[in-house]
Write a protein that holds these residues in place. Structure first.
Motif, PDB file in Angstrom:
ATOM      1  N   LEU A 274       8.555  14.404   5.439  1.00 45.91           N
ATOM      2  CA  LEU A 274       7.947  13.423   6.114  1.00 45.91           C
ATOM      3  C   LEU A 274       8.107  12.113   5.519  1.00 45.91           C
ATOM      4  N   GLY A 275       9.287  12.019   4.528  1.00 46.04           N
ATOM      5  CA  GLY A 275       9.626  10.790   3.934  1.00 46.04           C
ATOM      6  C   GLY A 275       9.052  10.309   2.394  1.00 46.04           C
ATOM      7  N   LEU A 276       8.165  11.018   2.340  1.00 48.65           N
ATOM      8  CA  LEU A 276       7.310  11.082   0.714  1.00 48.65           C
ATOM      9  C   LEU A 276       8.460  11.246  -0.279  1.00 48.65           C
ATOM     10  N   LYS A 277       8.255  10.782  -1.374  1.00 47.89           N
ATOM     11  CA  LYS A 277       9.266  10.837  -2.763  1.00 47.89           C
ATOM     12  C   LYS A 277       8.400  11.933  -3.362  1.00 47.89           C
ATOM     13  N   VAL A 278       8.992  12.722  -4.368  1.00 50.56           N
ATOM     14  CA  VAL A 278       8.421  13.647  -5.329  1.00 50.56           C
ATOM     15  C   VAL A 278       9.001  13.443  -6.574  1.00 50.56           C
ATOM     16  N   ALA A 279       8.160  13.482  -7.715  1.00 57.06           N
ATOM     17  CA  ALA A 279       8.709  13.427  -9.095  1.00 57.06           C
ATOM     18  C   ALA A 279       8.061  14.621  -9.985  1.00 57.06           C
ATOM     19  N   LEU A 280       8.717  14.944 -10.765  1.00 53.32           N
ATOM     20  CA  LEU A 280       8.470  16.115 -11.933  1.00 53.32           C
ATOM     21  C   LEU A 280       7.981  15.304 -13.087  1.00 53.32           C
ATOM     22  N   ASP A 281       6.831  15.383 -13.197  1.00 48.26           N
ATOM     23  CA  ASP A 281       6.072  14.646 -14.362  1.00 48.26           C
ATOM     24  C   ASP A 281       6.227  15.335 -15.645  1.00 48.26           C
ATOM     25  N   ASP A 282       6.267  14.420 -16.804  1.00 50.37           N
ATOM     26  CA  ASP A 282       6.196  15.269 -17.936  1.00 50.37           C
ATOM     27  C   ASP A 282       7.047  16.276 -18.237  1.00 50.37           C
TER      28      ASP A 282
ATOM     29  N   ARG B  53     -11.198  18.231  -3.583  1.00 49.25           N
ATOM     30  CA  ARG B  53     -11.794  16.883  -3.473  1.00 49.25           C
ATOM     31  C   ARG B  53     -11.467  15.758  -4.472  1.00 49.25           C
ATOM     32  N   PHE B  54     -11.108  16.228  -5.565  1.00 48.79           N
ATOM     33  CA  PHE B  54     -10.725  15.119  -6.474  1.00 48.79           C
ATOM     34  C   PHE B  54      -9.519  14.704  -6.347  1.00 48.79           C
ATOM     35  N   ASP B  55      -8.652  15.612  -6.074  1.00 49.61           N
ATOM     36  CA  ASP B  55      -7.224  15.243  -5.788  1.00 49.61           C
ATOM     37  C   ASP B  55      -7.023  14.460  -4.563  1.00 49.61           C
ATOM     38  N   GLN B  56      -7.956  14.679  -3.435  1.00 51.75           N
ATOM     39  CA  GLN B  56      -7.797  13.954  -2.428  1.00 51.75           C
ATOM     40  C   GLN B  56      -8.255  12.663  -2.624  1.00 51.75           C
ATOM     41  N   ALA B  57      -9.321  12.438  -3.234  1.00 49.35           N
ATOM     42  CA  ALA B  57     -10.108  10.951  -3.695  1.00 49.35           C
ATOM     43  C   ALA B  57      -9.215  10.241  -4.412  1.00 49.35           C
ATOM     44  N   CYS B  58      -8.453  10.758  -5.351  1.00 53.05           N
ATOM     45  CA  CYS B  58      -7.470   9.989  -5.984  1.00 53.05           C
ATOM     46  C   CYS B  58      -6.124   9.285  -5.324  1.00 53.05           C
ATOM     47  N   ARG B  59      -5.848  10.174  -4.505  1.00 49.75           N
ATOM     48  CA  ARG B  59      -4.598   9.957  -3.312  1.00 49.75           C
ATOM     49  C   ARG B  59      -5.262   8.789  -2.558  1.00 49.75           C
ATOM     50  N   THR B  60      -6.351   8.712  -1.872  1.00 49.72           N
ATOM     51  CA  THR B  60      -6.856   7.506  -1.073  1.00 49.72           C
ATOM     52  C   THR B  60      -7.189   6.480  -1.795  1.00 49.72           C
TER      53      THR B  60
ATOM     54  N   TRP C 236       0.534   1.300   4.906  1.00 51.61           N
ATOM     55  CA  TRP C 236       1.624   1.429   3.917  1.00 51.61           C
ATOM     56  C   TRP C 236       2.482   2.438   4.381  1.00 51.61           C
ATOM     57  N   PRO C 237       3.739   2.165   3.981  1.00 50.45           N
ATOM     58  CA  PRO C 237       4.862   3.164   4.654  1.00 50.45           C
ATOM     59  C   PRO C 237       4.878   4.489   3.967  1.00 50.45           C
ATOM     60  N   LEU C 238       5.123   5.734   4.327  1.00 50.01           N
ATOM     61  CA  LEU C 238       4.956   6.955   3.646  1.00 50.01           C
ATOM     62  C   LEU C 238       6.298   6.795   2.607  1.00 50.01           C
ATOM     63  N   GLU C 239       7.424   6.145   3.012  1.00 46.66           N
ATOM     64  CA  GLU C 239       8.457   6.169   2.062  1.00 46.66           C
ATOM     65  C   GLU C 239       8.363   5.471   0.755  1.00 46.66           C
ATOM     66  N   SER C 240       6.914   4.786   0.877  1.00 51.35           N
ATOM     67  CA  SER C 240       6.764   4.074  -0.658  1.00 51.35           C
ATOM     68  C   SER C 240       5.447   4.720  -1.291  1.00 51.35           C
ATOM     69  N   ILE C 241       5.479   5.955  -1.045  1.00 49.10           N
ATOM     70  CA  ILE C 241       4.529   6.949  -2.099  1.00 49.10           C
ATOM     71  C   ILE C 241       5.464   7.758  -2.402  1.00 49.10           C
TER      72      ILE C 241
ATOM     73  N   THR D 268      -4.196  11.492   3.378  1.00 51.48           N
ATOM     74  CA  THR D 268      -3.268  10.632   2.781  1.00 51.48           C
ATOM     75  C   THR D 268      -2.830   9.968   3.811  1.00 51.48           C
ATOM     76  N   ILE D 269      -2.022  10.491   4.756  1.00 47.38           N
ATOM     77  CA  ILE D 269      -1.300   9.907   5.837  1.00 47.38           C
ATOM     78  C   ILE D 269      -2.091   8.854   6.734  1.00 47.38           C
ATOM     79  N   ALA D 270      -3.276   9.245   7.012  1.00 43.25           N
ATOM     80  CA  ALA D 270      -4.324   8.740   7.871  1.00 43.25           C
ATOM     81  C   ALA D 270      -4.653   7.212   7.098  1.00 43.25           C
ATOM     82  N   ILE D 271      -4.973   7.358   5.660  1.00 43.31           N
ATOM     83  CA  ILE D 271      -5.179   6.102   5.002  1.00 43.31           C
ATOM     84  C   ILE D 271      -4.089   5.179   4.812  1.00 43.31           C
ATOM     85  N   ALA D 272      -2.811   5.718   4.885  1.00 42.41           N
ATOM     86  CA  ALA D 272      -1.635   5.293   4.636  1.00 42.41           C
ATOM     87  C   ALA D 272      -1.316   4.342   6.159  1.00 42.41           C
ATOM     88  N   LYS D 273      -1.610   4.993   7.181  1.00 43.76           N
ATOM     89  CA  LYS D 273      -1.450   4.213   8.412  1.00 43.76           C
ATOM     90  C   LYS D 273      -2.443   3.300   8.789  1.00 43.76           C
TER      91      LYS D 273
END
Length: 231
Positions: free
Chosen positions: A124-132, A43-50, A93-98, A84-89
């Motif tokens: 789905l067009g989302l980008k992914v980064a490997l942090d730290d 739930r925390f992870d989802q809340a941070c995204r939205t 907000w374009p998915l490729e900008s996430i 995430t997709i629902a709030i982006a739509k």
């Protein structure tokens, strides 16, 4: 959420903004994350995204937003992306900008699950980064299983790199390893002009850190551009 720019020195422009968890009184991310119980991680992870998308959209940014996520909170990639997709739509907000940043310091027990997450997000067009990168328990093993769009060098490697030959050798080895790959390197934790200059001179043009701007709550901070030429 607080926001900190990731700059592109080759273009002298902002590449993206990272959304960083903060408390209502400005408490740091560790203070907040340490209070999240295991039953509340999803739930925390989802809340941070939205929340990240709502705030960056309200600030009328036209740059991508980078959001940290917890791989172990994602039980099914497609299901966990629905909100995430629902709030982006809703926000247009374009998915490729996430950009989703995988927190490398979190223990990853199943690399096949992580690879499934990354492949689903990218499809789905989302980008992914490997942090730290360089601070966690997985490191190079993670790269064996996944191909991120971005690899973010940990501040422990970046801090003082302008004058530390050992750190320079490690960074150069990373550049050689990723040469010809689609993965872009981002240096995080850049705090001095000397470090920023060395990184730029050696091809690491995407940078983030206090030298350029400190994170600011619910606002997009202005960038302190270096005085030296980047042309």
């Amino acid at each position: 959420m607080a926001f900190q720019p990731i700059v592109d020195l080759s273009k002298r422009d902002i590449h993206a903004y990272e959304a960083l968890v903060r408390g209502v009184n400005g408490e740091g991310a560790h203070s907040i994350l340490s209070r999240v119980q295991s039953d509340d991680v999803y739930r925390f992870d989802q809340a941070c995204r939205t929340q990240s998308l709502k705030q960056i959209s309200a600030l009328e940014s036209h740059h991508p937003v980078s959001i940290n996520f917890m791989p172990n909170a994602v039980y099914d990639p497609e299901t966990c992306l629905r909100s995430t997709i629902a709030i982006a739509k809703k926000l247009h907000w374009p998915l490729e900008s996430i950009i989703f940043e995988i927190t490398e310091t979190e223990l990853i027990p199943r690399f096949d699950h992580l690879a499934d997450i990354v492949n689903t997000y990218r499809s789905l067009g989302l980008k992914v980064a490997l942090d730290d990168f360089g601070s966690g328990s997985s490191n190079l093993e993670t790269l064996v299983h996944v191909t991120p769009d971005y690899l973010k060098l940990d501040r422990a490697l970046v801090d003082g790199i302008g004058s530390d030959r050992r750190k320079q050798k490690i960074a150069n080895a990373m550049l050689v390893m990723l040469d010809g790959e689609a993965t872009q390197i981002v240096a995080e934790g850049v705090e001095t002009m000397g470090d920023a200059q060395w990184l730029f001179d050696h091809g690491i043009t995407l940078q983030q850190g206090y030298f350029f701007a400190r994170p600011q709550l619910d606002t997009l901070p202005s960038v302190n551009w270096p005085s030296w030429s980047v042309s």
